[in-house]
Every structure is written in C-alpha cells, then in structure tokens.
Design a protein around this motif. Structure first.
Motif, PDB file in Angstrom:
ATOM      1  N   ARG A   8       0.847  -1.200   0.000  1.00  0.00           N
ATOM      2  CA  ARG A   8       0.000   0.000   0.000  1.00  0.00           C
ATOM      3  C   ARG A   8       0.874   1.238   0.000  1.00  0.00           C
ATOM      4  NH1 ARG A   8      -5.097   0.606   3.883  1.00  0.00           N
ATOM      5  NH2 ARG A   8      -5.816  -0.845   2.291  1.00  0.00           N
ATOM      6  N   LEU A  47       0.790   5.542  -0.022  1.00  0.00           N
ATOM      7  CA  LEU A  47       0.056   6.803   0.126  1.00  0.00           C
ATOM      8  C   LEU A  47       0.864   7.885  -0.592  1.00  0.00           C
ATOM      9  CD1 LEU A  47      -1.737   8.149   3.282  1.00  0.00           C
ATOM     10  CD2 LEU A  47      -0.187   9.638   2.024  1.00  0.00           C
ATOM     11  N   GLY A  51      -3.507  10.420  -2.015  1.00  0.00           N
ATOM     12  CA  GLY A  51      -4.127   9.276  -2.686  1.00  0.00           C
ATOM     13  C   GLY A  51      -3.521   7.977  -2.191  1.00  0.00           C
ATOM     14  N   VAL A  85      -7.799   3.071  -2.707  1.00  0.00           N
ATOM     15  CA  VAL A  85      -8.325   2.896  -1.352  1.00  0.00           C
ATOM     16  C   VAL A  85      -8.954   4.200  -0.848  1.00  0.00           C
ATOM     17  CG1 VAL A  85      -7.686   2.345   1.035  1.00  0.00           C
ATOM     18  CG2 VAL A  85      -6.589   1.129  -0.879  1.00  0.00           C
ATOM     19  N   HIS A  86      -8.346   5.323  -1.246  1.00  0.00           N
ATOM     20  CA  HIS A  86      -8.789   6.610  -0.703  1.00  0.00           C
ATOM     21  C   HIS A  86      -8.195   7.725  -1.539  1.00  0.00           C
ATOM     22  CE1 HIS A  86      -9.783   9.701   2.238  1.00  0.00           C
ATOM     23  NE2 HIS A  86      -8.525  10.091   2.253  1.00  0.00           N
ATOM     24  N   VAL A  87      -8.937   8.800  -1.658  1.00  0.00           N
ATOM     25  CA  VAL A  87      -8.364  10.010  -2.254  1.00  0.00           C
ATOM     26  C   VAL A  87      -9.008  11.219  -1.593  1.00  0.00           C
ATOM     27  CG1 VAL A  87     -10.015  10.177  -4.185  1.00  0.00           C
ATOM     28  CG2 VAL A  87      -7.708  11.156  -4.403  1.00  0.00           C
ATOM     29  N   GLU A  88      -8.207  12.235  -1.346  1.00  0.00           N
ATOM     30  CA  GLU A  88      -8.747  13.470  -0.762  1.00  0.00           C
ATOM     31  C   GLU A  88      -7.839  14.629  -1.132  1.00  0.00           C
ATOM     32  OE1 GLU A  88      -8.210  14.202   3.594  1.00  0.00           O
ATOM     33  OE2 GLU A  88      -7.048  12.347   3.606  1.00  0.00           O
ATOM     34  N   ALA A 122      -4.236  10.843   8.006  1.00  0.00           N
ATOM     35  CA  ALA A 122      -4.372   9.958   6.836  1.00  0.00           C
ATOM     36  C   ALA A 122      -3.364   8.813   6.909  1.00  0.00           C
ATOM     37  CB  ALA A 122      -4.184  10.762   5.546  1.00  0.00           C
ATOM     38  N   ARG A 124      -4.552   6.401   9.570  1.00  0.00           N
ATOM     39  CA  ARG A 124      -5.769   5.676   9.203  1.00  0.00           C
ATOM     40  C   ARG A 124      -5.509   4.597   8.147  1.00  0.00           C
ATOM     41  NH1 ARG A 124     -11.584   8.266   7.301  1.00  0.00           N
ATOM     42  NH2 ARG A 124     -12.637   6.250   7.059  1.00  0.00           N
ATOM     43  N   TYR A 125      -4.665   4.929   7.153  1.00  0.00           N
ATOM     44  CA  TYR A 125      -4.484   3.997   6.029  1.00  0.00           C
ATOM     45  C   TYR A 125      -3.218   3.155   6.147  1.00  0.00           C
ATOM     46  CZ  TYR A 125      -8.487   6.416   4.252  1.00  0.00           C
ATOM     47  OH  TYR A 125      -9.747   6.934   4.138  1.00  0.00           O
TER      48      TYR A 125
END
Lengths: 182, 182
Positions: free
Chosen positions: A2, A4, A16, A29-32, A56, A59-60
C-alpha cells in the motif's frame, strides 16, 4: 503493498492511497484534497496540513509514503510553501515508521502515461483508466497524488532491489535523498 | 519580551534566544546550532530538527519565534531543504502557541548593521557588540539566529502597532504572511 501518495501544496494538498504491486491490479483505497484558506496564517495552515496528513497516514497505514520532489524551478511564488508542506509529509511518514520515497513530476508522468511531458489531462485520464474509476479524479491534485502512488508501486520494487543490492555491497543507501521503499 | 530566532538549514540550523525591547538592553539567553548528518535520510534529519526546535521553544518559552524568510533566489541546491526546515520551525512555534514573525535576510542585516547588504562578518561583529559578548558567535548560523531575534525585538513593536491599527480598522491582519508579534 500500500502506497500513500502526497502531492504537496499549501492551498490544495492531494492525498491518494493505492494498493497494488508490479503486474497486479491496482485498487484505489482513498483520495482526498486537504485545503487551507489562503488568508490564514502560515502557521495555522501548516498545522491543519500536518494534522490531516498525520491522520491519513495513521488511518491507512501505508507501507510507503511517496512525496513529489519539489524543484525550485517551479512556480517561484508558491514553491516555498510547497517545499514546507513536502517536509511535513516526509516528517509525518517518518514519525509513523513508514518508508519515504520521492519522485519528480516527470518520473510520475512517465510512469503512468509513458511520457515525462504528459499534461494534466493525460495524467488524469490514465489514473482513471488504471484504477478503473468512473470519473477522472478532480481537482488535478487528487489525480497527481494517485499517480504518485502508482509510480511508487511500479518503480519502487526495482528501486528496492537496487537499494538492497547497494546496501548488501556495503556502500551505502543508494539515492541518499530519502529512505527507499522496502 | 523574549524572541527565539531560527536561521533554518538542514545541515546547520541556528537557534538564538534574546530578551529585550526597543531602546532597552539586549540579553542573550541561549544560542545553539542544530546539526544533522548530510548522509542521513531526509526524514530522519527533519525528525531530529523538529525534536530540537520543539524542545528549544518549550524550554525558553519565547513570546515570538522569528524565522528567516526563505527565497527561491538563494542557493537552488539547498533552498528546498531550508524551506522544509523553516516550515517545521513555523509549525513548532504555532503548536506551542507562540506568535510567528518572518524577516528577509536583508531586513535582518539592515536592522543590526544599518545596511541590508552587510556581509557575514559585519553581522557577526554587530551581534557580538549588541549582546556584549566576549566573542563573535560561530558558526555564522548562530550569529544569524541571534540577529533575527534582535531584528524582531526592534522591528516587531512597530509591526505590532501597525497590525493592531489595521485590525482595529477592520481591514484584516496586515501582512497576511504570518501571525504578527503581539
């Protein structure tokens, strides 16, 4: 694995998170996009960004945090803020025990589009396709952060083997600019 | 009034603490240079700097932290690291509840020597004289951090009055680039 990705910026900072490996399917998995108001104090803006980046990463729980390498040749007016935010991202990742990798914008573009001079639209379209998304992530900072993560997933394995070989030969850590992805 | 000046740098980061006020005697409280090894990972270097800056701010409890404003016109090879460290200093000060002020190198030189184009030796000599020290603080990063603190002690009062007047007229916070000294 994974990763980030962080596209650092004071006004808009893309984050991301992508799971994957070379030759495997990529999964978003996530984007902000972390935003801070341009009229706020620099210290308050940095504190908001630091809080959001730290949250972030916690959390990830990425294996690697990939940060865009900032050059002073970029927009002179904003590059100092961009460099400050990149430092916060590197620090937050290091404090969380994550490996840190850095890639230049052209390395990222080349990794996802095949061309180091691709434009924002091409990068966004390839990120959409590679992650099988219904829409292109917007704003561009979001797509760029995902592209950074993809670049690291694809290039990182080769860099890790290289770093391991160099470390094994007892001559140091390789690039010297950042802890390489494990 | 106590000011902690930071001359940001990845390899050598100067920290100088001075007590004083416009027209009053200046007293050096502390000076140090935080060093990190050039061959260490960027993340580890930033973590050491963050730890040391945070500790210095906690220990000396300054009213204001004055940080040198970094320009991209400076040495391109090192300016990104310098900007990253300045961001950490601003963040550490903000988290500690200190006001943050920024001054350009020429503002600092002009404040302590009368000339914005003074060289390192002139700045060091004036810092020594103003603080009544037996020797010129070395390396230059130490003298520069003390000069920043002196600059803030002398210029800050005027800036605060200006900021208060602007805030009182309801038109904003003045410079917009950093919280002004209270």
């Amino acid at each position: 694995m994974r990763v980030l990705g962080v596209d650092p910026g004071m006004t808009r900072c893309g984050v991301g998170v992508v799971d994957g490996a070379p030759g495997r399917t990529l999964t978003m998995v996530h984007v902000e996009v972390i935003r801070t108001p341009a009229d706020a104090d620099v210290g308050d803006r940095l504190m908001r960004l630091d809080d959001a980046l730290t949250a972030a990463i916690a959390r990830y729980a990425p294996d690697v945090v990939a940060v865009e390498r900032v050059f002073s040749q970029q927009n002179v007016r904003t590059v100092m803020g961009t460099a400050q935010v990149s430092g916060l991202a590197i620090l937050a990742a290091t404090r969380a025990g994550c490996a840190v990798a850095m890639h230049t914008p052209s390395e990222v573009k080349a990794a996802v589009t095949g061309s180091g001079s691709a434009d924002k639209a091409q990068v966004g379209a390839m990120v959409r396709r590679l992650l099988k998304l219904a829409d292109t992530p917007r704003p561009a900072d979001a797509a760029d952060a995902l592209a950074l993560a993809i670049c690291q997933l694809w290039r990182g394995a080769a860099q890790s083997r290289l770093a391991a070989a160099v470390a094994g030969s007892g001559s140091g850590s390789g690039s010297g600019s950042a802890k390489m992805a494990r």
